[in-house]
Design a protein around this motif. Structure first.
Motif, PDB file in Angstrom:
ATOM      1  N   ALA A   1       1.482  16.973   4.684  1.00  0.00           N
ATOM      2  CA  ALA A   1       1.209  16.424   6.016  1.00  0.00           C
ATOM      3  C   ALA A   1       0.941  14.925   5.931  1.00  0.00           C
ATOM      4  O   ALA A   1       1.395  14.145   6.782  1.00  0.00           O
ATOM      5  CB  ALA A   1       0.024  17.145   6.643  1.00  0.00           C
ATOM      6  N   ALA A   2       0.210  14.505   4.891  1.00  0.00           N
ATOM      7  CA  ALA A   2      -0.057  13.081   4.705  1.00  0.00           C
ATOM      8  C   ALA A   2       1.231  12.327   4.371  1.00  0.00           C
ATOM      9  O   ALA A   2       1.452  11.199   4.842  1.00  0.00           O
ATOM     10  CB  ALA A   2      -1.087  12.889   3.595  1.00  0.00           C
ATOM     11  N   MET A   3       2.093  12.944   3.562  1.00  0.00           N
ATOM     12  CA  MET A   3       3.369  12.327   3.242  1.00  0.00           C
ATOM     13  C   MET A   3       4.215  12.164   4.500  1.00  0.00           C
ATOM     14  O   MET A   3       4.805  11.099   4.747  1.00  0.00           O
ATOM     15  CB  MET A   3       4.129  13.175   2.208  1.00  0.00           C
ATOM     16  CG  MET A   3       5.417  12.540   1.711  1.00  0.00           C
ATOM     17  SD  MET A   3       6.434  13.663   0.691  1.00  0.00           S
ATOM     18  CE  MET A   3       5.299  14.025  -0.657  1.00  0.00           C
ATOM     19  N   ALA A   4       4.270  13.207   5.300  1.00  0.00           N
ATOM     20  CA  ALA A   4       5.036  13.139   6.543  1.00  0.00           C
ATOM     21  C   ALA A   4       4.498  12.046   7.458  1.00  0.00           C
ATOM     22  O   ALA A   4       5.258  11.301   8.090  1.00  0.00           O
ATOM     23  CB  ALA A   4       5.014  14.490   7.248  1.00  0.00           C
ATOM     24  N   ALA A   5       3.179  11.925   7.527  1.00  0.00           N
ATOM     25  CA  ALA A   5       2.575  10.898   8.374  1.00  0.00           C
ATOM     26  C   ALA A   5       2.937   9.500   7.883  1.00  0.00           C
ATOM     27  O   ALA A   5       3.155   8.579   8.691  1.00  0.00           O
ATOM     28  CB  ALA A   5       1.059  11.081   8.406  1.00  0.00           C
ATOM     29  N   GLU A   6       3.001   9.331   6.574  1.00  0.00           N
ATOM     30  CA  GLU A   6       3.359   8.014   6.032  1.00  0.00           C
ATOM     31  C   GLU A   6       4.802   7.654   6.364  1.00  0.00           C
ATOM     32  O   GLU A   6       5.107   6.513   6.732  1.00  0.00           O
ATOM     33  CB  GLU A   6       3.143   8.007   4.511  1.00  0.00           C
ATOM     34  CG  GLU A   6       3.402   6.671   3.852  1.00  0.00           C
ATOM     35  CD  GLU A   6       2.419   5.587   4.274  1.00  0.00           C
ATOM     36  OE1 GLU A   6       2.677   4.408   3.964  1.00  0.00           O
ATOM     37  OE2 GLU A   6       1.383   5.905   4.921  1.00  0.00           O
TER      38      GLU A   6
ATOM     39  N   LEU B   1       0.830  -1.202   0.000  1.00  0.00           N
ATOM     40  CA  LEU B   1       0.000   0.000   0.000  1.00  0.00           C
ATOM     41  C   LEU B   1       0.863   1.251   0.000  1.00  0.00           C
ATOM     42  O   LEU B   1       0.626   2.199  -0.766  1.00  0.00           O
ATOM     43  CB  LEU B   1      -0.918  -0.015   1.226  1.00  0.00           C
ATOM     44  CG  LEU B   1      -1.768   1.239   1.459  1.00  0.00           C
ATOM     45  CD1 LEU B   1      -2.758   1.429   0.326  1.00  0.00           C
ATOM     46  CD2 LEU B   1      -2.493   1.157   2.801  1.00  0.00           C
ATOM     47  N   SER B   2       1.892   1.256   0.833  1.00  0.00           N
ATOM     48  CA  SER B   2       2.727   2.441   0.960  1.00  0.00           C
ATOM     49  C   SER B   2       3.466   2.763  -0.332  1.00  0.00           C
ATOM     50  O   SER B   2       3.579   3.931  -0.722  1.00  0.00           O
ATOM     51  CB  SER B   2       3.728   2.248   2.099  1.00  0.00           C
ATOM     52  OG  SER B   2       4.496   3.416   2.293  1.00  0.00           O
TER      53      SER B   2
ATOM     54  N   ASP C   1       1.304  18.163  -3.316  1.00  0.00           N
ATOM     55  CA  ASP C   1       2.344  18.976  -2.682  1.00  0.00           C
ATOM     56  C   ASP C   1       1.773  20.210  -1.994  1.00  0.00           C
ATOM     57  O   ASP C   1       2.501  21.159  -1.690  1.00  0.00           O
ATOM     58  CB  ASP C   1       3.421  19.376  -3.695  1.00  0.00           C
ATOM     59  CG  ASP C   1       2.875  20.173  -4.854  1.00  0.00           C
ATOM     60  OD1 ASP C   1       1.651  20.435  -4.891  1.00  0.00           O
ATOM     61  OD2 ASP C   1       3.664  20.544  -5.745  1.00  0.00           O
ATOM     62  N   ASP C   2       0.461  20.204  -1.720  1.00  0.00           N
ATOM     63  CA  ASP C   2      -0.103  21.265  -0.894  1.00  0.00           C
ATOM     64  C   ASP C   2       0.097  20.912   0.577  1.00  0.00           C
ATOM     65  O   ASP C   2       0.673  19.867   0.911  1.00  0.00           O
ATOM     66  CB  ASP C   2      -1.582  21.493  -1.222  1.00  0.00           C
ATOM     67  CG  ASP C   2      -2.425  20.233  -1.073  1.00  0.00           C
ATOM     68  OD1 ASP C   2      -1.951  19.243  -0.462  1.00  0.00           O
ATOM     69  OD2 ASP C   2      -3.569  20.226  -1.568  1.00  0.00           O
ATOM     70  N   ASP C   3      -0.363  21.762   1.461  1.00  0.00           N
ATOM     71  CA  ASP C   3      -0.117  21.532   2.891  1.00  0.00           C
ATOM     72  C   ASP C   3      -0.687  20.199   3.359  1.00  0.00           C
ATOM     73  O   ASP C   3      -0.044  19.445   4.100  1.00  0.00           O
ATOM     74  CB  ASP C   3      -0.717  22.672   3.714  1.00  0.00           C
ATOM     75  CG  ASP C   3       0.066  23.975   3.564  1.00  0.00           C
ATOM     76  OD1 ASP C   3       1.190  23.919   3.031  1.00  0.00           O
ATOM     77  OD2 ASP C   3      -0.458  25.028   3.985  1.00  0.00           O
TER      78      ASP C   3
END
Length: 517
Positions: free
Chosen positions: A181-186, A167-168, A175-177
């Motif tokens: 944030a979702a990328m950082a969480a992953e 999945l990952s 590339d919006d906020d």
């Protein structure tokens, strides 16, 4: 979103999905794919370890005997132990997996090989690539592969289970906020899973520790000097070894070189330009032939590819399976074909399918090849896990959002087709549970004998400028240039490169600095 690994990838040429599948089955390391080898006349035998360089407190590791046993036709396998930490002799031990093919002629010694990554398996590499090495090298040397700490059959880094990993590796992020944030969480989820499932090893899989393991391997093989052939990330590993142990360097070839003076952000930015240029070279070649789905000039063709990638973000391509090709998977499918010019027809096939039928079956196959994913959703190895774990201990990108946005804009301007996939690298390691390891080696490897650095002029993953830089950084660096496309040169380019490398190892003849092949 995993950045392109600088692992040396095998070519995946072919004109049909069936042909691709057949070729992939042969190119991936498998015991059954190796044909019987001639009986060696100078076969390696168990020898006394070289204890002269054993660090104080680690003598028990340097003094261990290696118990080789036959594991394939002509190959032998063994497992040795190494300290969990090279700074704590009493801190526990890990396993290192080894595999070798004895010299087929009069034996001169053993050459250690590493295929790159970080995360590439030297055990698998020896199995699949031994017959592609120079005949003179194979005759004179035992070729020894190893899985570095954290990798493969050595004590491994463990993070997600296969389903969560799958999945990952297919996720897209805007590339919006909210997207960042979702990328950082992953990436935080990766860090948490790796920390929970790997334990203390996760803080000890840095390149310097792996280089110290290489000296241990040298010692238990009974070799007074390390003869070494490293590809891609394996050049960083080799240069690190030379910086730690310059007086123990024998013959060393670093092919597809990494510039060890760059930080993580510089590396990503320059690699983006390398892939962009390689893709332009592909487009020019494609448009010069028949059946190319890209119309107009090269710039127009590049815009069409960007359009294909953009479409995958908003409307992933359907396939004959229940999976869809996301933008991330589409990029992997494009990028993997740029590692070798022989794979360009596979990219033409994939793009033609997207343009003419609106489906992504070939792109998905290529992405899975890149990620070492099997049809049933399992993975052949832990290269994605090790790639993160090693990288996060060696170097990290900036985490300031404003700085990352500025760097992303610069990358996108320099590489407008693929640059977005190399941006925001600081998020990968921002929550990693262990800190960057302090540098303890001399980047110049002062006192080492001549070290051969090979660069390919149109290498996407390790740009040619990196080979030039590494050859200059190393006090004894000697630059050999292959004028061509693709990643690395020895074993996949021309006889000029093979002859230069084999003569260096077998005859002790250092190539002329600046040799061009």
């Amino acid at each position: 979103m995993r950045l392109p690994s600088v692992t040396a990838k095998t070519a995946v040429s072919g004109l049909t999905v069936l042909a691709l599948a057949v070729l992939a089955g042969c190119s991936r390391a498998s015991d059954e794919a190796v044909s019987p080898s001639p009986s060696p006349t100078g076969a390696a035998s168990t020898v006394a370890p070289d204890m002269s360089g054993a660090p104080e407190g680690f003598e028990q590791y340097y003094g261990q005997a290696v118990d080789w046993s036959g594991c394939d036709n002509g190959f032998e396998c063994a497992t040795i132990t190494a300290p969990l930490s090279w700074h704590d002799a009493d801190g526990g031990a890990i396993d290192l997996a080894l595999k070798r093919h004895p010299a087929t002629g009069t034996r001169q010694g053993a050459v250690l090989v590493n295929p790159g990554g970080p995360g590439g398996s030297g055990v698998d590499y020896v199995t699949s690539a031994w017959q592609g090495l120079g005949e003179r090298l194979r005759a004179a040397y035992d070729v020894v592969g190893f899985d570095p700490r954290g990798v493969g059959q050595s004590t491994p880094v463990r993070c997600f289970d296969d389903a969560r990993k799958d999945l990952s590796l297919s996720k897209d992020f805007d590339d919006d906020d909210a997207g960042l944030a979702a990328m950082a969480a992953e990436f935080t989820a990766w860090a948490d899973a790796c920390g929970q499932n790997t334990g203390a090893l996760l803080g000890n899989v840095d390149t310097q520790s792996a280089a110290r393991d290489m000296d241990l391997i040298r010692a238990v093989l009974g070799e007074p000097k390390l003869d070494y052939l490293g590809f891609s990330y394996g050049t960083q590993l080799g240069a690190t070894y030379a910086g730690l142990f310059p007086d123990r360097v024998g013959a060393m070839v670093l092919d597809g070189a990494i510039d060890i003076t760059l930080d993580a952000d510089q590396t990503s930015a320059q690699q983006a330009v390398g892939f962009e240029q390689a893709l332009r070279n592909y487009v020019a070649d494609c448009q010069g032939g028949a059946d190319c789905p890209l119309t107009g000039d090269v710039d127009a063709g590049m815009r069409q590819i960007r359009g294909i990638l953009d479409r995958a973000l908003t409307d992933p391509y359907p396939t004959q399976t229940n999976r869809r090709v996301t933008q991330t998977l589409a990029f992997y499918g494009v990028a993997v074909t740029l590692y070798d010019q022989q794979s360009w027809p596979a990219l033409t096939q994939a793009l033609s399918e997207v343009v003419n039928r609106g489906t992504g079956n070939t792109l998905l196959y290529l992405a899975d090849f890149y990620n070492d994913r099997n049809d049933d959703g399992t993975f052949e190895n832990n290269s994605a896990e090790a790639f993160r774990a090693v990288g996060c201990l060696d170097s990290r990108g900036a985490t300031d959002l404003a700085q990352m946005r500025a760097e992303a804009a610069a990358i996108d301007e320099a590489a407008p087709t693929v640059g977005r996939f190399f941006a925001y690298t600081g998020l990968v390691c921002s929550d990693w549970p262990y800190p960057v390891v302090a540098q303890e080696f001399d980047v110049h490897a002062t006192g080492a004998p001549p070290i051969v650095v090979i660069g390919t002029t149109h290498d996407p993953a390790t740009p040619y400028a990196w080979a030039q830089a590494l050859a200059q950084t190393l006090d004894s660096g000697v630059l050999v240039t292959y004028e061509g496309e693709g990643h690395t040169a020895y074993g996949r380019s021309n006889q000029c490169v093979v002859d230069a490398v084999d003569a260096y190892f077998v005859d002790g003849t250092t190539p002329q600095d600046g040799l061009r092949c």
